[in-house]
Design an enzyme around this catalytic site. Structure first.
Site, short mmCIF file in Angstrom:
data_model
loop_
_atom_site.label_atom_id
_atom_site.label_comp_id
_atom_site.label_asym_id
_atom_site.label_seq_id
_atom_site.Cartn_x
_atom_site.Cartn_y
_atom_site.Cartn_z
N ARG A 1 26.68 133.51 -4.33
CA ARG A 1 25.62 134.50 -4.48
C ARG A 1 25.71 135.31 -5.76
O ARG A 1 24.71 135.50 -6.45
CB ARG A 1 25.63 135.51 -3.31
CG ARG A 1 24.80 135.12 -2.14
CD ARG A 1 25.38 135.75 -0.90
NE ARG A 1 26.69 135.21 -0.70
CZ ARG A 1 26.92 134.07 -0.05
NH1 ARG A 1 25.95 133.43 0.53
NH2 ARG A 1 28.14 133.57 0.05
N THR A 2 26.89 135.83 -6.05
CA THR A 2 26.93 136.79 -7.16
C THR A 2 26.59 136.09 -8.48
O THR A 2 25.75 136.57 -9.24
CB THR A 2 28.31 137.49 -7.22
OG1 THR A 2 28.56 138.05 -5.93
CG2 THR A 2 28.33 138.59 -8.26
N HIS B 1 33.40 146.11 -6.36
CA HIS B 1 32.30 145.15 -6.53
C HIS B 1 30.99 145.95 -6.65
O HIS B 1 30.16 145.96 -5.73
CB HIS B 1 32.27 144.22 -5.30
CG HIS B 1 31.46 142.98 -5.48
ND1 HIS B 1 30.54 142.79 -6.50
CD2 HIS B 1 31.41 141.85 -4.72
CE1 HIS B 1 29.97 141.61 -6.36
NE2 HIS B 1 30.49 141.01 -5.30
N ARG C 1 33.75 138.06 -13.08
CA ARG C 1 34.53 138.14 -11.84
C ARG C 1 35.93 137.64 -12.13
O ARG C 1 36.10 136.61 -12.80
CB ARG C 1 33.88 137.29 -10.74
CG ARG C 1 34.78 137.15 -9.53
CD ARG C 1 34.07 136.55 -8.35
NE ARG C 1 33.12 137.51 -7.78
CZ ARG C 1 32.49 137.32 -6.62
NH1 ARG C 1 32.68 136.22 -5.93
NH2 ARG C 1 31.65 138.22 -6.16
N LYS D 1 44.48 128.01 -20.66
CA LYS D 1 45.45 127.77 -21.74
C LYS D 1 46.27 129.01 -22.03
O LYS D 1 47.09 129.02 -22.93
CB LYS D 1 44.71 127.37 -23.03
CG LYS D 1 43.86 126.13 -22.91
CD LYS D 1 43.18 125.86 -24.26
CE LYS D 1 42.21 124.69 -24.18
NZ LYS D 1 41.47 124.55 -25.45
#
Ligand code: NCD
Length: 305
Positions: A51-52, A129, A101, A80
Site C-alpha cells: 500500500r504505502t 509512520h 521506508r 553493496k
C-alpha cells in the site's frame, strides 16, 4: 524546503489544510491532474510494502508527475554497503522528492539531513509512520466529522506497531481524546509513548489486555497486526500472533457507530466476515491514503492548483 519525518513536523493547522485539500481532490480530481507535470518522485523502499509504495506512486501519477522506484534493498547499492546519506545525496540529483521506508529507526531523518530535496518518512523500523497517520486522520475526519472528543482503542502489537506510535502522537494534540491501549503485556506501547506523549500532554488513557470489556466505550477501534519481522524469536511471535481476533460475535459488544480501522496488511486480526459490516473502514483508509499523499506531495513540492 520541508521534509516529513515525524507527524509533529506538521502543525495541527497544516494537518487541517492537508485534510481540506484531500477532500477537494476527492470532489474534483481533474483539477489536480497536471499540477506535478515534470516532477519526479523517487520511492526508496528497503522493507516490504504494498500500500504505502503503490499509494505514493499512484498519487504522483494522478498529479501528472513521474515515478522512479527502488523496491527492495537487495536491488540497490545499499546491498553493496552504501550509506543512507550517500544514497540521499545521489537520489537528490535525479528526483524532486523522496519517499523512504527503512528497517532502521531514524534512517529517513539521516536521508533528510543529507538530501537537497524533501524526504518523506514512509516507515522507519518500529518507530514512526507519519503518512499512515495522515491517512488515518483523513479517515477519522471523514467518518466522524471531527478529530476531537473521541475515545480511540488501539489493539494488538502496540510495542512494534509504528502506525500506532505516530497516530497516538498526532491525537495527543486534540481536545477530549481518550485512548484505550489493548495489548498483551509483552506488546504494550513503549514508555516514551506513555511518558513523553500521553502523560506530558495530559491525555486520559488506560491499558488493558481485554478487548471485549473495552469495546463498548470506543468511537474508533484501531486493530493492528503482530509485527513478526520485529520479533527476536519465532516462538514468541507464534504465541502472541492470535492474541486478538475481531469477529462478528465480539462486535455485538460495540457501538453501532464504531469505526473499525486497520493500517493493513491484515493477517488474522479481523475476520473477513466483518469486511461487509458498515463499521469497517480499512479499505476506505487505503483509498484515503492515496488522496492524502497527493495533498502532501503538493505541499512539500510547493505546487498548487
Ligand atoms: C503498516 C506498516 O508498514 O507499518 N502498513 C502500512 O504501511 N499500511 C502496518 C503493518 O505493516 O502492520
Amino acid at each position: 524546503m520541508r521534509s516529513l519525518i515525524d507527524i509533529q513536523d506538521l502543525t495541527p493547522t497544516e494537518i487541517d489544510e492537508l485534510i481540506s485539500v484531500a477532500n477537494d481532490i476527492i470532489a474534483n480530481p481533474k483539477k489536480y491532474s497536471e499540477v506535478c507535470r515534470g516532477k519526479k518522485l523517487a520511492t526508496l523502499f528497503f522493507e516490504p510494502s504494498t500500500r504505502t509504495r503503490l499509494s505514493f506512486e499512484a498519487a504522483m501519477y494522478e498529479l501528472g508527475g513521474n515515478v522512479m522506484s527502488v523496491s527492495s534493498g537487495s536491488s540497490s547499492s545499499a546491498s553493496k554497503g552504501e550509506s543512507v546519506a550517500d544514497t540521499a545525496k545521489t537520489v537528490s540529483c535525479y528526483a524532486d522528492i523522496i519517499a523512504m521506508r527503512h528497517p532502521k529507526e531514524g534512517a529517513p531523518l539521516v536521508a533528510a539531513m543529507n538530501a537537497s530535496i524533501p524526504v518523506i518518512n514512509a516507515g522507519d523500523g518500529g518507530h514512526n509512520h507519519p503518512t499512515q497517520t495522515l491517512t488515518d486522520l483523513l479517515t477519522i475526519s471523514r467518518e466522524k466529522g471531527r478529530l476531537s472528543d473521541l475515545t480511540v482503542g488501539f489493539c494488538g502489537d502496540l510495542k512494534f506497531g509504528r502506525t500506532v506510535h505516530s497516530l497516538i502522537s498526532a491525537l495527543s494534540r486534540y481536545t477530549g481524546i481518550k485512548i484505550v491501549l489493548i495489548s498483551p503485556e509483552e506488546l504494550k506501547v513503549p514508555n516514551y509513548i506513555t511518558d513523553d506523549v500521553l502523560d506530558r500532554n495530559g491525555i486520559a488513557y488506560e491499558e488493558t489486555t481485554d478487548l471485549i470489556t473495552a469495546l463498548p466505550s470506543l468511537d474508533i477501534l484501531y486493530m493492528t497486526r503482530v509485527q513478526r519481522e520485529r520479533f527476536f524469536n519465532e516462538e514468541d511471535y507464534l504465541r502472541l500472533k492470535d492474541s486478538y481476533i475481531l469477529t462478528p460475535d465480539k462486535l455485538r459488544h460495540a457501538r453501532k457507530d464504531l469505526s473499525i480501522m486497520h493500517p493493513l496488511p491484515r493477517v488474522n486480526e479481523i475476520a473477513v466476515a466483518i469486511d461487509d459490516d458498515p463499521r469497517a473502514c480499512y479499505f476506505k483508509q487505503v483509498y484515503n491514503g492515496k488522496i492524502v499523499r497527493m495533498a502532501l506531495i503538493m505541499k512539500l513540492l510547493e505546487v498548487s492548483v
